[in-house]
Design a protein around this motif. Structure first.
Motif, PDB file in Angstrom:
ATOM      1  N   PRO A 171       0.799  -1.232   0.000  1.00 30.93           N
ATOM      2  CA  PRO A 171       0.000   0.000   0.000  1.00 30.93           C
ATOM      3  C   PRO A 171       0.832   1.283   0.000  1.00 30.93           C
ATOM      4  N   ASP A 172       2.071   1.205   0.571  1.00 36.49           N
ATOM      5  CA  ASP A 172       2.927   2.396   0.581  1.00 36.49           C
ATOM      6  C   ASP A 172       3.715   2.568  -0.706  1.00 36.49           C
ATOM      7  N   GLY A 173       3.451   1.707  -1.693  1.00 34.53           N
ATOM      8  CA  GLY A 173       4.112   1.831  -2.982  1.00 34.53           C
ATOM      9  C   GLY A 173       5.436   1.115  -3.103  1.00 34.53           C
ATOM     10  N   LYS A 174       5.888   0.459  -2.040  1.00 36.52           N
ATOM     11  CA  LYS A 174       7.170  -0.241  -2.072  1.00 36.52           C
ATOM     12  C   LYS A 174       6.983  -1.684  -2.520  1.00 36.52           C
ATOM     13  N   LEU A 175       8.079  -2.284  -3.004  1.00 37.72           N
ATOM     14  CA  LEU A 175       8.032  -3.672  -3.455  1.00 37.72           C
ATOM     15  C   LEU A 175       7.771  -4.609  -2.273  1.00 37.72           C
ATOM     16  N   ALA A 176       6.948  -5.612  -2.504  1.00 34.19           N
ATOM     17  CA  ALA A 176       6.528  -6.526  -1.431  1.00 34.19           C
ATOM     18  C   ALA A 176       7.548  -7.635  -1.228  1.00 34.19           C
ATOM     19  N   VAL A 177       8.763  -7.263  -0.814  1.00 33.47           N
ATOM     20  CA  VAL A 177       9.832  -8.244  -0.637  1.00 33.47           C
ATOM     21  C   VAL A 177       9.488  -9.238   0.469  1.00 33.47           C
ATOM     22  N   GLY A 178       8.942  -8.739   1.588  1.00 27.14           N
ATOM     23  CA  GLY A 178       8.610  -9.631   2.688  1.00 27.14           C
ATOM     24  C   GLY A 178       7.599 -10.689   2.302  1.00 27.14           C
ATOM     25  N   ASP A 179       6.598 -10.301   1.510  1.00 31.25           N
ATOM     26  CA  ASP A 179       5.599 -11.268   1.059  1.00 31.25           C
ATOM     27  C   ASP A 179       6.208 -12.273   0.090  1.00 31.25           C
ATOM     28  N   ALA A 180       7.141 -11.823  -0.748  1.00 31.33           N
ATOM     29  CA  ALA A 180       7.776 -12.719  -1.711  1.00 31.33           C
ATOM     30  C   ALA A 180       8.681 -13.727  -1.015  1.00 31.33           C
ATOM     31  N   VAL A 181       9.449 -13.252  -0.030  1.00 31.83           N
ATOM     32  CA  VAL A 181      10.381 -14.124   0.690  1.00 31.83           C
ATOM     33  C   VAL A 181       9.630 -15.036   1.662  1.00 31.83           C
ATOM     34  N   GLY A 182       8.640 -14.475   2.351  1.00 35.48           N
ATOM     35  CA  GLY A 182       7.933 -15.236   3.371  1.00 35.48           C
ATOM     36  C   GLY A 182       8.571 -15.066   4.736  1.00 35.48           C
ATOM     37  N   ARG A 183       7.858 -15.508   5.757  1.00 37.21           N
ATOM     38  CA  ARG A 183       8.328 -15.331   7.133  1.00 37.21           C
ATOM     39  C   ARG A 183       8.402 -16.645   7.898  1.00 37.21           C
ATOM     40  N   ASN A 184       8.154 -17.737   7.229  1.00 34.71           N
ATOM     41  CA  ASN A 184       8.133 -19.041   7.882  1.00 34.71           C
ATOM     42  C   ASN A 184       9.359 -19.841   7.446  1.00 34.71           C
ATOM     43  N   GLY A 185      10.497 -19.459   7.995  1.00 35.53           N
ATOM     44  CA  GLY A 185      11.722 -20.150   7.600  1.00 35.53           C
ATOM     45  C   GLY A 185      12.925 -19.566   8.297  1.00 35.53           C
ATOM     46  N   LEU A 186      14.092 -19.745   7.682  1.00 31.61           N
ATOM     47  CA  LEU A 186      15.355 -19.398   8.326  1.00 31.61           C
ATOM     48  C   LEU A 186      16.227 -18.510   7.447  1.00 31.61           C
ATOM     49  N   ILE A 187      17.068 -17.733   8.112  1.00 37.57           N
ATOM     50  CA  ILE A 187      18.212 -17.092   7.469  1.00 37.57           C
ATOM     51  C   ILE A 187      19.446 -17.804   8.009  1.00 37.57           C
ATOM     52  N   THR A 188      20.269 -18.321   7.112  1.00 39.58           N
ATOM     53  CA  THR A 188      21.425 -19.136   7.502  1.00 39.58           C
ATOM     54  C   THR A 188      22.703 -18.546   6.931  1.00 39.58           C
ATOM     55  N   VAL A 189      23.694 -18.395   7.789  1.00 37.42           N
ATOM     56  CA  VAL A 189      24.999 -17.877   7.387  1.00 37.42           C
ATOM     57  C   VAL A 189      26.037 -18.965   7.605  1.00 37.42           C
ATOM     58  N   THR A 190      26.752 -19.315   6.538  1.00 35.58           N
ATOM     59  CA  THR A 190      27.802 -20.328   6.616  1.00 35.58           C
ATOM     60  C   THR A 190      29.143 -19.684   6.301  1.00 35.58           C
ATOM     61  N   LYS A 191      30.061 -19.746   7.258  1.00 34.83           N
ATOM     62  CA  LYS A 191      31.405 -19.198   7.073  1.00 34.83           C
ATOM     63  C   LYS A 191      32.381 -20.346   6.895  1.00 34.83           C
TER      64      LYS A 191
END
Length: 287
Positions: free
Chosen positions: A101-121
């Motif tokens: 609604p604020d005119g910005k791209l819906a990145v959160g909806d595209a990515v989703g919120r039911n999962g993980l962010i994983t960093v492997t070093k």
């Protein structure tokens, strides 16, 4: 020119990493033919991985950022080398969603919120370090800040952004990560929070300036000092030699089946879309 910088406040209580990645993200858009919401998600992830990867001070090291929130975009995978050069892809580059609604791209909806962010070093020896945290919003910046708190035990402010033009090309991309170092007072935290709020979206600055201006804004009043400045780019290490080694690891039986199929074996790099073709005779040589 895309650029990554590291800076510190004069009092030594705040450190900041910032990156501009317009050219690299545009290169990724062209390679993977992403639509705007996928371009933004991939670009934010590339900026995050570039800054995180530049902290891996091992020549043969690397950092891999994986994000999967169960949304329609699928998985996002980005790899950075110790210089902050990045390569990456999204599982579903053609995903298209209505703007928020604020005119910005819906990145959160595209990515989703039911999962993980994983960093492997991967430091090039021993087992790699792997840290995962649950996604908060799917907007990636907030999720990375949560990762810092939970996996690194460090409080950090993270801002990431990608500005897409009406022709779907990338106008600006990048971000910053700012951390309070041990000993920082509450007054420093309060002033820093005010600076972050006043800086606003990173793309407002990166449209016309480099990451050093981001550092000046976020560390305003703290006497920022640039410690490191280096160019970064979209860089894939895909070579025929590497692909050949990967084929060999498939094992003798798999290679035998490829050779007997009577057709060329075609391997396409997920990161750069380069095609490597091996004839049955070449597969037999590997055997």
């Amino acid at each position: 020119m895309d650029k990554l910088i590291r800076a510190i406040s004069a009092n030594g209580q705040i450190k900041l990493t910032a990156v501009s990645l317009r050219t690299a993200v545009e290169r990724a858009r062209q390679i993977h033919r992403t639509l705007p919401v996928a371009t933004a998600a991939l670009g934010r992830s590339m900026a995050a991985a570039s800054m995180l990867g530049s902290a891996v001070k091992v020549p043969e090291g690397s950092l891999t950022l994986r994000i999967n929130g169960g949304g329609p975009i699928g998985s996002i995978i980005v790899v950075s080398d110790p210089e902050g050069n990045v390569r990456g892809y999204v599982q579903n580059p053609g995903i298209d969603l209505p703007k928020r609604p604020d005119g910005k791209l819906a990145v959160g909806d595209a990515v989703g919120r039911n999962g993980l962010i994983t960093v492997t070093k991967d430091l090039g020896f021993g087992d790699p370090y792997v840290g995962s945290t649950a996604l908060i919003s799917g907007e990636i910046g907030e999720d990375l800040a949560a990762y810092y708190v939970e996996s690194e035990q460090v409080g950090a402010a993270v801002a990431l952004g990608v500005l897409v033009d009406t022709d779907q090309s990338v106008l600006a991309a990048g971000g910053y990560i700012v951390e309070l170092l041990p000993g920082a007072s509450d007054d420093v935290l309060t002033a820093l929070e005010q600076n972050v709020a006043a800086t606003g979206p990173v793309t407002d600055t990166l449209k016309t300036h480099g990451p050093e201006v981001l550092a000046e804004k976020v560390l305003a009043g703290f006497g920022p000092r640039i410690l490191q400045e280096q160019p970064v780019e979209y860089r894939c290490y895909c070579t025929r030699e590497r692909v050949t080694k990967a084929l060999i690891t498939a094992g003798e039986q798999a290679l035998q089946e490829m050779a007997e199929a009577g057709e060329d074996t075609v391997v396409t790099c997920q990161f750069c879309d380069e095609v490597h073709r091996f004839t049955p005779a070449e597969i037999k040589e590997l055997l």
